[in-house]
Design a protein around this motif. Structure first.
Motif, short mmCIF file in Angstrom:
data_model
loop_
_atom_site.label_atom_id
_atom_site.label_comp_id
_atom_site.label_asym_id
_atom_site.label_seq_id
_atom_site.Cartn_x
_atom_site.Cartn_y
_atom_site.Cartn_z
N ARG A 78 0.83 -1.20 0.00
CA ARG A 78 0.00 0.00 0.00
C ARG A 78 0.87 1.26 0.00
O ARG A 78 2.02 1.24 0.41
CB ARG A 78 -0.95 0.01 1.20
N SER A 79 0.25 2.34 -0.48
CA SER A 79 0.90 3.65 -0.44
C SER A 79 0.28 4.44 0.69
O SER A 79 -0.93 4.40 0.89
CB SER A 79 0.66 4.38 -1.76
N VAL A 80 1.11 5.15 1.44
CA VAL A 80 0.56 5.98 2.52
C VAL A 80 0.24 7.38 2.02
O VAL A 80 -0.32 8.20 2.74
CB VAL A 80 1.55 6.10 3.70
N PHE A 81 0.61 7.66 0.76
CA PHE A 81 0.40 9.01 0.21
C PHE A 81 -0.95 9.11 -0.48
O PHE A 81 -1.34 8.21 -1.21
CB PHE A 81 1.49 9.33 -0.82
N GLN A 84 -1.39 11.80 -6.08
CA GLN A 84 -0.87 13.09 -6.57
C GLN A 84 -0.44 14.02 -5.43
O GLN A 84 -0.45 15.23 -5.57
CB GLN A 84 -1.94 13.81 -7.42
N PHE A 85 -0.03 13.44 -4.33
CA PHE A 85 0.31 14.26 -3.17
C PHE A 85 1.37 15.31 -3.48
O PHE A 85 1.36 16.41 -2.93
CB PHE A 85 0.79 13.36 -2.03
N GLN A 93 10.87 16.60 -6.73
CA GLN A 93 10.39 15.32 -6.22
C GLN A 93 11.35 14.20 -6.58
O GLN A 93 11.73 14.07 -7.74
CB GLN A 93 9.05 14.97 -6.87
N ILE A 94 11.70 13.40 -5.59
CA ILE A 94 12.50 12.21 -5.85
C ILE A 94 11.78 11.02 -5.22
O ILE A 94 11.46 11.04 -4.03
CB ILE A 94 13.92 12.35 -5.27
N GLY A 95 11.51 10.03 -6.03
CA GLY A 95 10.91 8.81 -5.49
C GLY A 95 12.03 7.85 -5.10
O GLY A 95 12.95 7.65 -5.87
N LYS A 115 4.26 6.21 -8.82
CA LYS A 115 3.74 6.98 -9.97
C LYS A 115 2.38 7.59 -9.67
O LYS A 115 1.96 8.54 -10.33
CB LYS A 115 3.68 6.09 -11.21
N ASN A 116 1.68 7.04 -8.69
CA ASN A 116 0.41 7.65 -8.29
C ASN A 116 0.59 8.84 -7.37
O ASN A 116 -0.34 9.60 -7.13
CB ASN A 116 -0.45 6.61 -7.55
N VAL A 117 1.80 8.98 -6.83
CA VAL A 117 2.09 10.04 -5.86
C VAL A 117 2.78 11.22 -6.51
O VAL A 117 2.51 12.37 -6.22
CB VAL A 117 3.02 9.49 -4.75
N MET A 118 3.71 10.88 -7.42
CA MET A 118 4.55 11.90 -8.04
C MET A 118 4.01 12.29 -9.41
O MET A 118 3.51 11.45 -10.13
CB MET A 118 5.96 11.34 -8.26
#
Ligand SMILES: Nc1nc2c(ncn2[C@@H]2O[C@H](COP(=O)(O)OP(=O)(O)OP(=O)(O)O)[C@@H](O)[C@H]2O)c(=O)[nH]1
Ligand SMILES: [Mg+2]
Length: 167
Positions: A78-81, A84-85, A93-95, A115-118
């Motif tokens: 899971r992502s905690v973000f 598009q946070f 931004q650095i993943g 990719k869903n966050v950045m």
């Protein structure tokens, strides 16, 4: 402003272990209770991103940095973000994916989650424990534009490093 990075990610994702590895400190990471400033890194408690009540702390702290690391634990499904946070934080931004050494790691899944966050940016695959892939992070924090970062990723031509979106 001197280049500095804030690391955000879930509880136990590996933020402090990554910071220690980046700074060459052998100390063991304990539970992070508050913001920790050390050299060019700001470490945050995982609760800051897991609990929306703390988002304002993330926003306020982001004013003190040039870059933000969105940390994704490769062993987590899971992502905690929120989606598009990164749109809400106008910083480079650095993943970073960590724990790729774990038998439970799924790096492709972690990339999809990031990719869903950045909206765009470099993604680095690492193991902070094995100190793999982390050597690319400090140089990225020295770069001030996405164009330079994209070029750096291209020049490195490393399996640990990618740029999103590709073109
Ligand atoms: N296998 C593996 N485990 C890791 C890695 N990095 C961190 N860990 C483990 O993950 C756990 C949490 O690490 P921390 O660095 O404390 O995590 P954190 O994100 O700082 O956690 P909070 O401070 O609670 O938000 C520890 O047991 C670490 O040993 C890694 O690269 N590989
Ligand atoms: Mg920590």
């Amino acid at each position: 402003m001197k280049n500095r990075v804030m690391i955000i990610g879930g509880v136990q994702a590996g933020k402090s272990t990554l910071m220690n590895a980046l700074l060459g400190k052998e100390r063991q990471a304990n539970k992070t209770q508050a913001l920790v400033y050390d050299e060019w890194i700001v470490d945050t408690p995982g609760e800051y991103i897991e609990n929306p009540m703390y988002y304002r702390n993330i926003m306020a702290t982001s004013l003190e940095v040039t870059h933000v690391i969105y940390l994704q634990d490769a062993t987590s499904a899971r992502s905690v973000f929120p989606p598009q946070f990164s749109l809400g934080i106008p910083k480079i931004q650095i993943g970073v994916i960590t724990k790729m050494d774990s038998p439970l790691a799924d790096v492709e899944r972690a990339i999809t989650l990031l990719k869903n966050v950045m909206t765009q940016g470099s993604i680095v695959k690492t193991s902070a424990l094995q100190k793999e892939g982390i050597e690319f992070i400090a140089p990225l924090i020295q770069l001030a534009t996405e164009q330079d970062i994209r070029q750096f990723v291209k020049d490195c031509n490393s399996p640990y490093l990618m740029y999103y979106p590709q073109q």
